[in-house]
Design an enzyme around this catalytic site. Structure first.
Site, PDB file in Angstrom:
ATOM      1  CB  SER A 106      33.411  37.814  32.704  1.00  0.00           C
ATOM      2  OG  SER A 106      34.491  38.378  32.006  1.00  0.00           O
ATOM      3  CE  LYS A 138      35.570  40.554  34.350  1.00  0.00           C
ATOM      4  NZ  LYS A 138      36.253  39.843  35.459  1.00  0.00           N
ATOM      5  CE  LYS A 195      37.751  39.696  30.840  1.00  0.00           C
ATOM      6  NZ  LYS A 195      38.742  39.655  31.923  1.00  0.00           N
ATOM      7  CG  ASP A 217      38.793  42.604  33.908  1.00  0.00           C
ATOM      8  OD1 ASP A 217      39.857  43.240  34.100  1.00  0.00           O
ATOM      9  OD2 ASP A 217      38.689  41.378  34.141  1.00  0.00           O
ATOM     10  CD  GLU A 258      38.114  42.232  37.258  1.00  0.00           C
ATOM     11  OE1 GLU A 258      36.905  42.294  36.948  1.00  0.00           O
ATOM     12  OE2 GLU A 258      38.716  41.159  37.371  1.00  0.00           O
ATOM     13  CG  ASP A 274      41.767  39.692  38.377  1.00  0.00           C
ATOM     14  OD1 ASP A 274      42.442  38.829  38.959  1.00  0.00           O
ATOM     15  OD2 ASP A 274      41.123  39.413  37.337  1.00  0.00           O
ATOM     16  CE  LYS A 293      39.931  36.103  38.191  1.00  0.00           C
ATOM     17  NZ  LYS A 293      40.622  36.377  36.914  1.00  0.00           N
ATOM     18  N   GLY A 344      36.543  34.610  38.081  1.00  0.00           N
ATOM     19  CA  GLY A 344      36.502  33.332  37.379  1.00  0.00           C
ATOM     20  C   GLY A 344      37.701  33.167  36.474  1.00  0.00           C
TER      21      GLY A 344
HETATM   22  O1  OSB Z   1      40.400  38.961  34.322  1.00  0.00           O
HETATM   23  O2  OSB Z   1      38.769  38.160  35.380  1.00  0.00           O
HETATM   24  C1  OSB Z   1      39.605  38.057  34.485  1.00  0.00           C
HETATM   25  C2  OSB Z   1      38.993  34.948  32.377  1.00  0.00           C
HETATM   26  C3  OSB Z   1      40.264  34.479  32.247  1.00  0.00           C
HETATM   27  C4  OSB Z   1      41.297  35.174  32.839  1.00  0.00           C
HETATM   28  C5  OSB Z   1      41.050  36.361  33.526  1.00  0.00           C
HETATM   29  C6  OSB Z   1      39.765  36.830  33.659  1.00  0.00           C
HETATM   30  C7  OSB Z   1      38.713  36.116  33.051  1.00  0.00           C
HETATM   31  C8  OSB Z   1      37.347  36.540  33.078  1.00  0.00           C
HETATM   32  C9  OSB Z   1      36.282  35.484  32.855  1.00  0.00           C
HETATM   33  O3  OSB Z   1      36.989  37.682  33.194  1.00  0.00           O
HETATM   34  C10 OSB Z   1      35.680  34.984  34.108  1.00  0.00           C
HETATM   35  C11 OSB Z   1      34.907  33.710  33.892  1.00  0.00           C
HETATM   36  O4  OSB Z   1      33.860  33.753  33.257  1.00  0.00           O
HETATM   37  O5  OSB Z   1      35.361  32.655  34.368  1.00  0.00           O
HETATM   38 MG    MG Z   2      39.968  40.394  35.791  1.00  0.00          MG
END
Ligand code: OSB
Ligand code: MG
Length: 368
Positions: free
Chosen positions: A136, A162, A164, A189, A214, A239, A263, A291
């Site tokens: 991500s 992924k 953002k 995402d 996402e 999520d 998660k 994550g």
């Molecule tokens: O939305 O998946 C998410 C990190 C912190 C809070 C929310 C998210 C994320 C990530 C990173 O997308 C995932 C990772 O590398 O741990």
């Molecule tokens: Mg997410």
């Protein structure tokens, strides 16, 4: 087992690269590390994945400490627990606060698997020997920098990328990345940054052959997501909207998503995560492991969970060295050609690195 002592360590770990989402930027990863000891002296570790501020869900490090100190730790101290699944019942009278529950549940799973001489993956019924991982990537300051980090992640072997997105950093960015990397499995995402008024953004994103989008809409919504899903062909992955098996059931029945990101912290523990996994498998909904920028303990739990059969899409469990100069486990989590080997030894498969833990610890408090 009978829990005799719980220590909450507050850790602060500098991220190698600040992580930016539609809400803001995380520079330091702060976390609560739980060290739980039972009457035989077996020690288990759990990790709370709550952040310092409530931008992802309502939980924070401080609300987790409050829940643990005033409710959850008193509930487990000196109770006879024969299986971690019993915690769902034990915690039933405490609404939500899933990350706090999950932190203590994870430590109890750790003790349980050590005492029953099995790996965590094996204990929950996971059969995969290696798991596929994606990465991500946070929002970058410029498109050039965004291209550079995607390029590096591909070269590092990650199985999907992924990105953002947020209003103003979406269609144009994805179009450029898709042109540059036409065959790379990619997804976006939004962390709830849009509403149904933004339907045109999603119709445009629909042209880029993304694996999924996402959490495009509100963090507590499943109705508008169902409306959006009918109008785009790219699967929606939920999520933030999924906190329990019940949430998953309702979202799937409504057609709000085609994929679910599980998660452990968000759903209240490994037991509930497995239940959601089993239900999705039955309904033909693929899942993957999300994550929370976890340190080693949480990461180890994610790897064991991902060994379950319906984790058919690459997760966000990147290698330790993507996040930190030094992780708090030994060995660190290593990604090779986009895979992590699932530990087959007794326990979670990684040892806490006491020196590293000490280095990152800001404070510790013991309850007994
Ligand atoms: O939305 O998946 C998410 C990190 C912190 C809070 C929310 C998210 C994320 C990530 C990173 O997308 C995932 C990772 O590398 O741990
Ligand atoms: Mg997410």
């Amino acid at each position: 087992m009978k829990i005799k002592e719980v220590t909450i360590h507050h850790l602060k770990m500098k991220l190698k690269n600040p992580f930016s989402t539609s809400f803001g930027t995380i520079v330091d990863k702060e976390l609560l590390l739980l060290e739980v000891t039972d009457e035989k002296g077996t020690v288990g570790f759990g990790e709370s994945v709550a952040f310092s501020a409530p931008w992802y869900t309502e939980e924070t490090l401080k609300t987790n400490r409050h829940m643990l100190e005033d409710f959850l730790i008193p509930l487990v101290l000196n109770k006879e627990i024969s299986h971690p699944d019993e915690l769902l019942e034990l915690f039933k009278g405490i609404r939500k606060n899933n990350m706090a529950k999950s932190a203590i549940e994870g430590a109890i799973w750790d003790i349980y698997v050590q005492q029953t001489h099995q790996s965590l993956a094996q204990a929950i019924g996971g059969n995969k020997k290696k798991i596929e991982v994606g990465i991500s990537l946070g929002i970058q300051e410029t498109i050039e920098k965004q291209i550079e980090v995607v390029d590096k992640a591909i070269k590092d072997g990650y199985k999907r990328i992924k990105l953002k997105i947020k209003p103003g950093w979406d269609v144009d960015v994805l179009r450029i990345l898709r042109e540059k990397f036409p065959d790379v499995p990619m997804m976006a995402d939004a962390n709830s940054a849009y509403t149904l008024k933004d339907i045109n953004v999603f119709k445009e994103l629909d042209k880029f052959n993304l694996m999924m989008i996402e959490q495009p809409l509100a963090s507590d919504d499943i109705i508008d997501h169902a409306i959006l899903q009918k109008q785009i062909k790219t699967p929606i992955c939920l999520d933030e909207s999924i906190h329990s098996l019940e949430d998953a059931r309702k979202a799937i029945e409504l057609g709000s998503c085609g994929v679910i990101n599980i998660k452990i912290g968000r759903v209240g523990g490994i037991t509930e995560a497995k239940r959601i996994h089993d239900y999705c498998e039955e309904k033909g909904i693929p899942v993957w492991c999300g994550g929370m920028l976890e340190a080693g303990i949480g990461r180890a739990h994610n790897i064991a969970l991902t060994s379950l059969s319906n984790f058919v899409l690459p997760g966000d469990t990147a290698g330790s060295n993507h996040y930190f100069d030094q992780d708090i486990i030994e060995p660190e989590v290593i990604v090779e050609d986009g895979y992590i080997n699932v530990p087959q030894v007794t326990g979670i498969g990684y040892k806490p690195n006491e020196e590293a833990i000490k280095k990152y610890t800001v404070s510790s408090k013991t309850y007994k």
